[in-house]
Design a protein around this motif. Structure first.
Motif, PDB file in Angstrom:
ATOM      1  N   PHE A 106       0.852  -1.186   0.000  1.00 16.44           N
ATOM      2  CA  PHE A 106       0.000   0.000   0.000  1.00 16.44           C
ATOM      3  C   PHE A 106       0.887   1.235   0.000  1.00 16.44           C
ATOM      4  N   PRO A 107       0.560   2.264  -0.786  1.00 16.83           N
ATOM      5  CA  PRO A 107       1.300   3.522  -0.697  1.00 16.83           C
ATOM      6  C   PRO A 107       1.118   4.139   0.687  1.00 16.83           C
ATOM      7  N   ARG A 111      -2.422   4.216   4.485  1.00 17.04           N
ATOM      8  CA  ARG A 111      -2.194   3.453   5.715  1.00 17.04           C
ATOM      9  C   ARG A 111      -3.485   2.917   6.316  1.00 17.04           C
ATOM     10  N   GLU A 112      -4.519   3.720   6.338  1.00 18.40           N
ATOM     11  CA  GLU A 112      -5.801   3.278   6.908  1.00 18.40           C
ATOM     12  C   GLU A 112      -6.414   2.145   6.085  1.00 18.40           C
ATOM     13  N   ASP A 116      -7.392  -1.575   7.392  1.00 18.59           N
ATOM     14  CA  ASP A 116      -8.714  -2.148   7.139  1.00 18.59           C
ATOM     15  C   ASP A 116      -8.594  -3.494   6.411  1.00 18.59           C
ATOM     16  N   TRP A 117      -7.660  -3.588   5.453  1.00 20.74           N
ATOM     17  CA  TRP A 117      -7.478  -4.831   4.695  1.00 20.74           C
ATOM     18  C   TRP A 117      -7.047  -5.982   5.598  1.00 20.74           C
ATOM     19  N   VAL A 118      -6.081  -5.744   6.499  1.00 28.18           N
ATOM     20  CA  VAL A 118      -5.638  -6.833   7.369  1.00 28.18           C
ATOM     21  C   VAL A 118      -6.718  -7.202   8.394  1.00 28.18           C
ATOM     22  N   ARG A 119      -7.525  -6.260   8.774  1.00 32.05           N
ATOM     23  CA  ARG A 119      -8.611  -6.551   9.723  1.00 32.05           C
ATOM     24  C   ARG A 119      -9.643  -7.513   9.133  1.00 32.05           C
ATOM     25  N   GLN A 120      -9.740  -7.574   7.826  1.00 33.49           N
ATOM     26  CA  GLN A 120     -10.753  -8.401   7.157  1.00 33.49           C
ATOM     27  C   GLN A 120     -10.335  -9.866   7.039  1.00 33.49           C
TER      28      GLN A 120
END
Length: 121
Positions: A106-107, A111-112, A116-120
């Motif tokens: 991710f650029p 960061r947010e 969010d992606w890893v939380r999924q």
């Protein structure tokens, strides 16, 4: 120096390399992460936030880093590398061949979205 933050409720580990990494950084990281993995079975995700990669202080630090990855990658579902560094943006493509985790770049400005992606997972 490796700053780390474990978001216990979410099962997400955030790493921020601030200066040359040392062997002691990975020992401290294992002391923080291992009890969580023993209790929960895995981490949902790992977010590595780095404007640039500071390298390792010595060969022992490099070996400690590789040992940590070898011992823990099976217990992490997703890894997000957040950086605008060309070296670090290319790293996930290489790492995905060696890690059990799903790896994505991710650029820095996203960061947010990385979190969010890893939380999924």
């Amino acid at each position: 120096m490796l700053s780390h933050e474990l978001l216990q409720d979410e099962g997400v580990l955030i790493l921020r390399p601030l200066a040359a990494l040392e062997a002691a950084d990975f020992a401290a990281l294992a002391r923080k992460v291992d009890p969580y993995i023993e209790t929960h079975g895995r981490l949902r995700g790992l977010v590595i936030e780095a404007q640039s990669f500071p390298g390792w202080s010595d060969f022992a630090a490099l070996l400690s880093h590789f040992s940590f990855v070898r011992d823990h990658h099976r217990f992490i579902a997703r890894v997000a590398a957040v950086s605008d560094s060309p070296l670090l943006s290319f790293g996930p493509r290489i790492a995905s061949h060696f890690l059990a985790a799903e790896v994505r770049h991710f650029p820095w400005a996203e960061r947010e979205q990385a979190l969010d992606w890893v939380r999924q997972a």
